[in-house]
Enzyme design. Structure first.
Site, short mmCIF file in Angstrom:
data_model
loop_
_atom_site.label_atom_id
_atom_site.label_comp_id
_atom_site.label_asym_id
_atom_site.label_seq_id
_atom_site.Cartn_x
_atom_site.Cartn_y
_atom_site.Cartn_z
N LYS A 103 -2.48 18.25 -25.79
CA LYS A 103 -2.27 18.26 -27.53
C LYS A 103 -3.04 19.88 -27.30
CE LYS A 103 -0.26 15.37 -29.84
NZ LYS A 103 -0.52 13.94 -29.90
N ARG A 148 -5.51 13.15 -34.16
CA ARG A 148 -4.83 12.91 -33.03
C ARG A 148 -5.05 12.59 -31.41
NH1 ARG A 148 0.40 14.45 -35.11
NH2 ARG A 148 0.77 15.12 -36.64
N GLY A 173 3.06 7.97 -27.60
CA GLY A 173 2.28 6.79 -27.86
C GLY A 173 1.69 5.76 -27.55
N MET A 208 -1.40 5.86 -27.34
CA MET A 208 -2.95 5.96 -28.46
C MET A 208 -2.34 6.10 -29.39
SD MET A 208 -5.94 7.75 -25.61
CE MET A 208 -4.30 9.12 -25.50
N ARG A 211 4.56 19.84 -26.17
CA ARG A 211 5.12 19.47 -24.18
C ARG A 211 5.40 19.83 -23.87
NH1 ARG A 211 3.75 12.98 -26.18
NH2 ARG A 211 5.76 12.61 -27.34
N HIS A 242 12.11 -10.25 4.02
CA HIS A 242 12.46 -9.61 4.33
C HIS A 242 13.77 -8.90 3.69
CE1 HIS A 242 15.57 -9.45 7.26
NE2 HIS A 242 17.05 -10.13 6.82
N SER A 292 5.51 5.43 17.32
CA SER A 292 5.97 5.12 15.77
C SER A 292 5.76 3.74 15.37
CB SER A 292 7.68 4.70 15.94
OG SER A 292 7.81 4.50 14.34
N ASN A 329 4.44 -1.78 8.52
CA ASN A 329 4.35 -3.17 7.05
C ASN A 329 3.40 -4.35 8.38
OD1 ASN A 329 6.60 -2.26 6.55
ND2 ASN A 329 8.21 -2.89 7.90
N CYS A 335 7.86 4.07 11.15
CA CYS A 335 9.37 3.46 10.64
C CYS A 335 8.54 1.99 9.31
CB CYS A 335 9.24 3.60 11.70
SG CYS A 335 9.30 2.07 12.62
N TYR A 355 7.75 12.99 12.19
CA TYR A 355 8.74 12.84 11.57
C TYR A 355 7.56 11.57 10.62
CZ TYR A 355 9.60 9.16 14.31
OH TYR A 355 9.89 7.83 15.37
C1 PEP Z 1 6.92 -2.55 10.72
O1 PEP Z 1 6.26 -3.72 11.58
O2 PEP Z 1 6.48 -1.40 10.23
C2 PEP Z 1 7.87 -2.10 11.38
C3 PEP Z 1 8.24 -1.34 11.16
O3 PEP Z 1 8.86 -3.10 12.38
P1 PEP Z 1 9.71 -4.67 10.82
O4 PEP Z 1 9.11 -4.43 9.99
O5 PEP Z 1 10.41 -5.28 11.46
O6 PEP Z 1 8.26 -5.82 11.61
#
Ligand code: PEP
Ligand code: MG
Length: 906
Positions: free
Chosen positions: A27, A98, A107, A109, A371, A489, A797, A801, A864, A884
């Site tokens: 501002k 202000r 909005g 502050m 803004r 899942h 890869s 997770n 992945c 990738y």
């Molecule tokens: C992972 O573990 O990142 C993965 C892609 O495999 P999943 O989620 O199937 O265990």
């Protein structure tokens, strides 16, 4: 830190400019800039964001002492330009105070208007303006705002309404009037007295009469508001660092409440909802700023076309519209023309859609703020591409203007905004997969399928989901679970399907027996309607109308532009030809992860799968695997065909086997019958396979190494499908990936089974298919020994997770039990299953890439895990040199944009 703490502006001059937003806030910087380009702005000054940090480090008193000289001089500066004096009853100057952070936080502050009034000055103002009503209306507003913001006059109980509003309502109801504008001057005077009394009684504080004392109180309160709850929450949501601080701008007041030639309003240079290049906004005659947004009076449209559209929506006839709600274009044509020309000038100056506030005081237009406007995902893309086409911005700017996560809105059905505003929120969970869904509650996967076949829209509600629920999930409009995190899942699968999902909604109690769902005392039965918003995690009672998402031509053009500037390519995680096709239309250049376990959950397949698992002999398993082979081959055929000529990375079976077997007696009896064995035998096998800690048990390559015949069957199915396709003239490019490797020997044994099986198959069929064997890097030990593993793996890869799960030691399925508390206590900033932990897990990735490439120079590396579709994680992947990222189909465009931005930002 610079010694200069205050920057003045006014009369076409300014000490700051737009490039100084870090120091002056958005501002403050724009107020300075507007002065420099000839936009009429009331004079004022801005206290820097550095002072905000000083305020929290050194305290109020010290900061007031440090600021005193500069603030006093700057007040003089305003006085000179306004030819009025702060606190002088014969010629009073009033100011507004202000907030303004570096990034706009609308909005969040506090703001104070009409500062400088007291019992004496208000009389002077009445005389000077010849408008007693205006003077006392301004005064009561000031006491109200100052009482709230500076003196802490808030509702006592959370059920109470604002204490000042309560007083106003009381006065109005005693006289039977509805509108604030109907209050008499005497009533306004009475309100001031009642307000001050209420403040004294509730807070024990006297309302300050000295204007300088008022000013210091307001400045400090605005700094304090940087740390109020909603500002903290907003920063968290938007990722705005606390250290940025807010600036404070003090400006001469101009008044929109001086009668019928005065007005106040808010306008946008383009449509913030759909991006159309149409000037639009709202205004009110004889009002002050907050009246427009507070919804007490109905604001009118600025343009005539907007007003006509609005009247149509409201069912208001033309006569009523013209007499009661005319547009500014009609009621103040000259001011409108000036407003229109300045909004155009500002947009051209900033090369972006502007959100502006203005006031008209007795026929003179003033700008109070401009803004870059907040906008929807659709508007974001349209505006960027339009500005590019108009030659206002270049390609790189257009790409960097778009926020990857906001593309999500373009890909999922959305709730109708008005319907949503009327809906009742029942509870909240984790926003696991975005989108809007409504339907009838069902509790079981087979019911979901059945109801869906019968033409019902259903929401499947589960305590948690297992792979067995897949068919039901696919049939449902959305999924709601009581347990599970962002990579549970249900969440992973839902995102893969682009299906709306809320997981970990801890307040819901599911009773499968009674087929009921209880939330805070509200009991819902099977067949009752609920609606869920997977983008916010909100669960609503009843049906809310949805609108299908639109993928516009601008969106496609933006994606094309991404390809021009990206290094990192984007693949998809897809288990079915349908998902693969969806991802292809979003621009995925291959499959980065095809999870094979999801393929086993339909009728005959699940029976054969169960038979394989429950057999206790090699022969029994082989017999069952022979039954599975044609199904698997058919699945792979479909996917490889759909992704013809593009790499398809198929992962061998990964989850704990016991996930596939029936836990209930009915299912066990069915399997006993199917296999011609006793129920006791089946139960003994079920017991033998049950594990205390399945995530760390018999899963991943441990399966293939314990039962090599599974790996052999899957290899035959993958390469058999590829051979068939090649014979039909296609160009399949399969990759076979071994999961959960921690020791190179695990991969070594698997690779030998794969190669041996392939060799025999190619010989038998007389056709050879080039294919690669790679591994997931998802166990910390694999990352640490990546140099050894790269001797065997042709590609890596990163399964982030599992890598996150094992690096943190957090169960990915159970994180919802402590994550909210960890986030609240700031032990964690974000869910590490959603946003890659660059410091910890990221180190393992960087190390593994370096070690892997030291062994195999051209080692292809990808990711992945779910992070492959999260912008900051994608940018990290670019930085550490991955080739990738692979993500759910519906996140492919997001990843493409983030990848292009990563390259541009480098
Ligand atoms: C992972 O573990 O990142 C993965 C892609 O495999 P999943 O989620 O199937 O265990
Ligand atoms: Mg994994």
């Amino acid at each position: 830190m610079s010694e200069k703490r205050v920057y003045t502006f006014g009369n076409g001059k300014a000490e700051g400019r737009s490039g100084m937003r870090n120091l002056l806030g958005g501002k403050g910087a724009n107020l300075a800039e507007m002065n420099l380009i000839g936009v009429p702005v009331p004079p004022g000054f801005t206290i820097t964001t550095d002072v905000c940090n000083e305020f929290f480090e050194k305290g109020k008193e010290k900061v007031v002492e440090l600021l005193t000289r500069e603030v006093t001089d700057s007040v003089r500066h305003i006085e000179t330009l306004m030819n009025a004096k702060f606190g002088d009853p014969s010629n009073p100057l009033l100011v507004s105070v202000r907030s303004g952070a570096r990034a706009s936080m609308p909005g969040m502050m506090d703001t104070i208007l009409n500062l400088g009034l007291n019992d004496v000055v208000v009389e002077g103002l009445a005389v000077k303006t010849g408008n007693e009503r205006f003077a006392y209306d301004s005064y009561r507003r000031f006491v109200q705002m100052y009482g709230d913001v500076v003196l802490g006059m808030k509702p006592i109980n959370k059920e109470d309404i604002d204490p000042f509003e309560a007083i106003i309502q009381d006065v109005k109801s005693r006289r039977g009037i509805k509108l604030d504008n109907d209050l008499t001057v005497d009533e306004l005077k009475q309100l001031v007295i009642l307000f001050k009394k209420a403040i004294r009684e509730q807070t024990g504080k006297e309302f300050p009469t000295d204007p300088m004392e008022q000013l210091w109180g307001a400045i400090c309160a605005v700094f304090d508001s940087w740390m109020n709850e909603r500002a903290i929450l907003y920063r968290k949501m938007e990722g705005i660092p606390q250290e940025w601080g807010t600036a404070v701008s003090v400006m001469a007041m101009v008044f929109g409440n001086m009668g019928n030639t005065s007005a106040t309003g808010v306008c946008f240079s383009r449509d913030a909802a759909n991006g159309e290049n149409i000037f639009n906004g709202e205004y009110l005659i004889n009002a002050q700023g907050e009246d427009v947004v507070a919804g007490i009076r109905t604001p009118q449209q600025i343009t005539k076309s907007g007003s006509l559209r609005w009247a149509k929506q409201q069912g208001i006839d033309e006569e009523t519209r013209k007499s009661k709600f005319p547009s500014m274009e009609e009621s103040m044509p000259e001011i409108y023309a000036e407003l229109n020309s300045i909004q155009d000038k500002l947009e051209k100056h900033y090369h972006d859609m502007q959100d502006m506030e203005f006031t008209v005081q007795e026929g003179k237009l003033w700008f109070l703020q401009t803004r870059n406007g907040k906008r929807t995902g659709t508007a974001m893309v349209k505006i960027a591409m339009d500005l590019l086409a108009e030659g206002e911005i270049d390609e790189k700017t257009a790409l960097l203007r778009c926020e990857p996560n906001k593309l999500d809105e373009l890909l999922h059905p959305v709730f109708d905004k008005e319907a949503l505003a009327r809906a009742r929120v029942l509870t909240r969970g984790l926003p696991a997969s975005p989108g809007a869904a409504c339907g009838q509650i069902v509790f079981f996967a087979d019911d979901a399928s059945k109801w869906h076949e019968d033409g019902h829209d259903v929401i499947m509600v589960r305590i948690e989901t297992s792979p067995e629920d897949l068919a039901g999930m696919s049939a449902a409009e959305g999924i709601l679970t009581a347990r599970g995190g962002m990579t549970s899942h249900a969440a992973v699968v839902a995102r893969g399907m682009g299906k709306c999902c809320i997981s970990g909604a801890g307040a819901i109690m599911v009773d499968y027996k009674k087929r009921t769902l209880e939330i805070d005392g509200v009991v819902l039965h099977e067949g009752d309607y609920i609606s869920i918003n997977g983008s916010t995690g909100e669960v609503y009672l009843g049906e809310i109308t949805t609108k299908p998402a639109e993928v516009t031509g601008d969106f496609a053009n933006l994606m094309k532009l991404c390809d021009k500037y990206t290094k990192l390519v984007v693949r998809t995680n897809a288990d079915t030809p349908h998902d693969a096709e969806v991802a292809s239309t979003f621009g995925a250049v291959g499959i980065g992860l095809c999870r094979t376990e999801h393929m086993f959950f339909e009728n005959e397949k699940i029976k054969a799968m169960r038979e394989m698992i429950l057999s206790d002999t090699l022969k029994g398993r082989e017999k069952a695997l022979e039954k599975l082979l044609p199904y698997q081959k058919q699945d792979f055929y479909g996917i490889l065909k759909c992704m013809d000529g593009k790499p398809v990375n198929i992962r061998l079976l990964d989850p704990p086997l016991h996930e596939f077997i029936p836990g209930d007696l009915e299912g066990q009896e069915a399997m006993a019958k199917e296999m011609g064995v006793s129920v006791q035998f089946i139960q003994a096998r079920v017991n033998a396979l049950s594990e205390t800690n399945p995530m760390l048990g018999l899963r991943g390559c441990r399966l293939g190494n314990t039962f090599p015949e599974i790996t052999a069957m899957q290899t035959r199915a993958i390469l058999g499908a590829a051979i068939q396709l090649k014979k039909e003239g296609y160009h399949p490019m399969p990759e076979i990936m071994v999961p959960l490797v921690g020791i190179v020997n695990e991969l070594d044994v698997q690779e030998r089974i794969i190669r041996k099986t392939a060799h025999k198959l190619f010989k038998d069929e007389g056709v050879e298919i080039p294919f690669k064997v790679g591994t997931m890097i998802e166990v910390p030990r694999a990352a640490l020994t990546a140099d050894l593993i790269a001797n065997k793996a042709e590609y890596f890869s990163f399964g982030t997770n599992d890598l996150t799960q094992m690096t943190f030691g957090y169960s990915r399925d159970d994180i919802a039990s402590f994550l909210p508390s960890y986030l609240e206590k700031k032990i964690l900033d974000v869910d590490p299953f959603r946003v890659l932990d660059q410091d910890g897990v990221g180190q393992l990735i960087e190390l593994a890439v370096a070690k892997g490439r030291a062994t195999r120079k051209d080692l292809k590396c990808g990711i992945c895990g779910e992070h492959g579709g999260e912008p900051s994680s994608v940018k990290f992947c670019h930085k550490v040199g991955l080739n990738y990222v692979s993500c759910s189909p519906f996140r492919v465009p997001i990843a493409r944009l983030a990848a292009a931005q990563a390259n541009l930002e480098e």
